[in-house]
Design an enzyme around this catalytic site. Sequence first.
Site, mmCIF file in Angstrom:
data_model
loop_
_atom_site.group_PDB
_atom_site.id
_atom_site.type_symbol
_atom_site.label_atom_id
_atom_site.label_comp_id
_atom_site.label_asym_id
_atom_site.label_seq_id
_atom_site.Cartn_x
_atom_site.Cartn_y
_atom_site.Cartn_z
ATOM 1 N N ASP A 137 3.525 -0.957 10.638
ATOM 2 C CA ASP A 137 4.254 -0.182 10.976
ATOM 3 C C ASP A 137 5.080 -0.045 9.299
ATOM 4 O O ASP A 137 5.338 -1.030 8.649
ATOM 5 C CB ASP A 137 5.537 -0.692 11.930
ATOM 6 C CG ASP A 137 6.156 -1.930 11.501
ATOM 7 O OD1 ASP A 137 7.360 -1.659 11.221
ATOM 8 O OD2 ASP A 137 5.462 -2.874 11.466
ATOM 9 N N SER A 138 5.432 1.231 9.020
ATOM 10 C CA SER A 138 6.232 1.645 7.860
ATOM 11 C C SER A 138 5.261 1.170 6.663
ATOM 12 O O SER A 138 4.161 1.536 6.604
ATOM 13 C CB SER A 138 7.634 0.822 8.151
ATOM 14 O OG SER A 138 8.579 1.313 6.964
ATOM 15 N N ALA A 139 5.853 -0.015 5.952
ATOM 16 C CA ALA A 139 5.131 -0.322 4.626
ATOM 17 C C ALA A 139 3.979 -0.972 4.973
ATOM 18 O O ALA A 139 2.822 -1.007 4.294
ATOM 19 C CB ALA A 139 6.031 -1.100 3.850
ATOM 20 N N ILE A 165 1.737 3.291 12.334
ATOM 21 C CA ILE A 165 3.137 3.585 12.984
ATOM 22 C C ILE A 165 4.124 3.855 12.121
ATOM 23 O O ILE A 165 4.462 3.125 11.020
ATOM 24 C CB ILE A 165 3.563 2.123 13.779
ATOM 25 C CG1 ILE A 165 2.539 1.849 14.604
ATOM 26 C CG2 ILE A 165 4.989 2.578 14.362
ATOM 27 C CD1 ILE A 165 2.871 0.359 15.371
#
Length: 298
Positions: A137-139, A165
């Site tokens: 998720d994200s990074a 994500i």
Amino acid sequence: MKTKIKAVAIRNVIKVDVWRRWLGKTAKHIAVRKSNIETAHGDIPLRIYQPPGEGPFPVVMYYHGGGWVIGDLDVYDPLCRDLCDRSDCIVVAVDYRLAPEYPFPAAPEDCLAALKWTYEHIALYGGLPNSIAVAGDSAGGNLAAVTSLQARECLPGVVKGQVLIYPVTDHYEPGTPSYIENANGPVLTRKLMMWFWDTYLQNSPLLEVGQTRHPRATPFMRSDLDNLPPTLLITAERDPLRDDGANYAARLSQHDNTVQYSLYAGACHGFVGLQGPNPHHNKAVDEISAWLTALFGV
């Protein structure tokens, strides 16, 4: 020094907040084993989450979020337990090196090393080495996407799918509409995302002064996005990174990759895992689990 102090302070706040939101709600029946990968740069800690049953099980490599600066195995323990429980997959969580102590490309190097180790050793833990997906998720979504691209060259055929994500896929400049609409959050702000990027890239041995893009940092800018594994890409409506994910999904589709794209209306950044078991989180983990089941045919 100020950057490091700020990073440590945010790491501690996030850990306490996530533990509070998940208090008493984690899947405690999941077996958790620890391991370490020895590399030339030091050890990479792993946590291996094993579902109940005989197995063997498909495998999900999970790369946590946090702007390449914060987040760790403890913060993401509840999510990894939940994902393991609902998907009936082994989840391998990777504690890759963080900036500013270890700038780019330390994180993608560790993520690739963890994938290679998992492919070679996961059978010892009841996993299927020929049924591995990467996720984050994200990074961590950025690192999952970058790891898929790296593996296509040096570990061909190993990655069977990728779950991204609300991934970071390009630098904050030029800004997208979602960066402008959600500049002040909730949760993730444009200012904080800029600080994450600057901290991650600062002092990188691979970048010239002022350079903000690299094939292992900004997958959206790559022209060679063909022959990648099937992708599930999830975004949140109220998130500066919404367009990062949507635009990357479109690019993957343009290169004839199989993509399932889901925009969660009303959701904000961090709704998967970091905000506790909320309705959006539950729906997303159910969607991820169903997608993995279809991917692996189990």
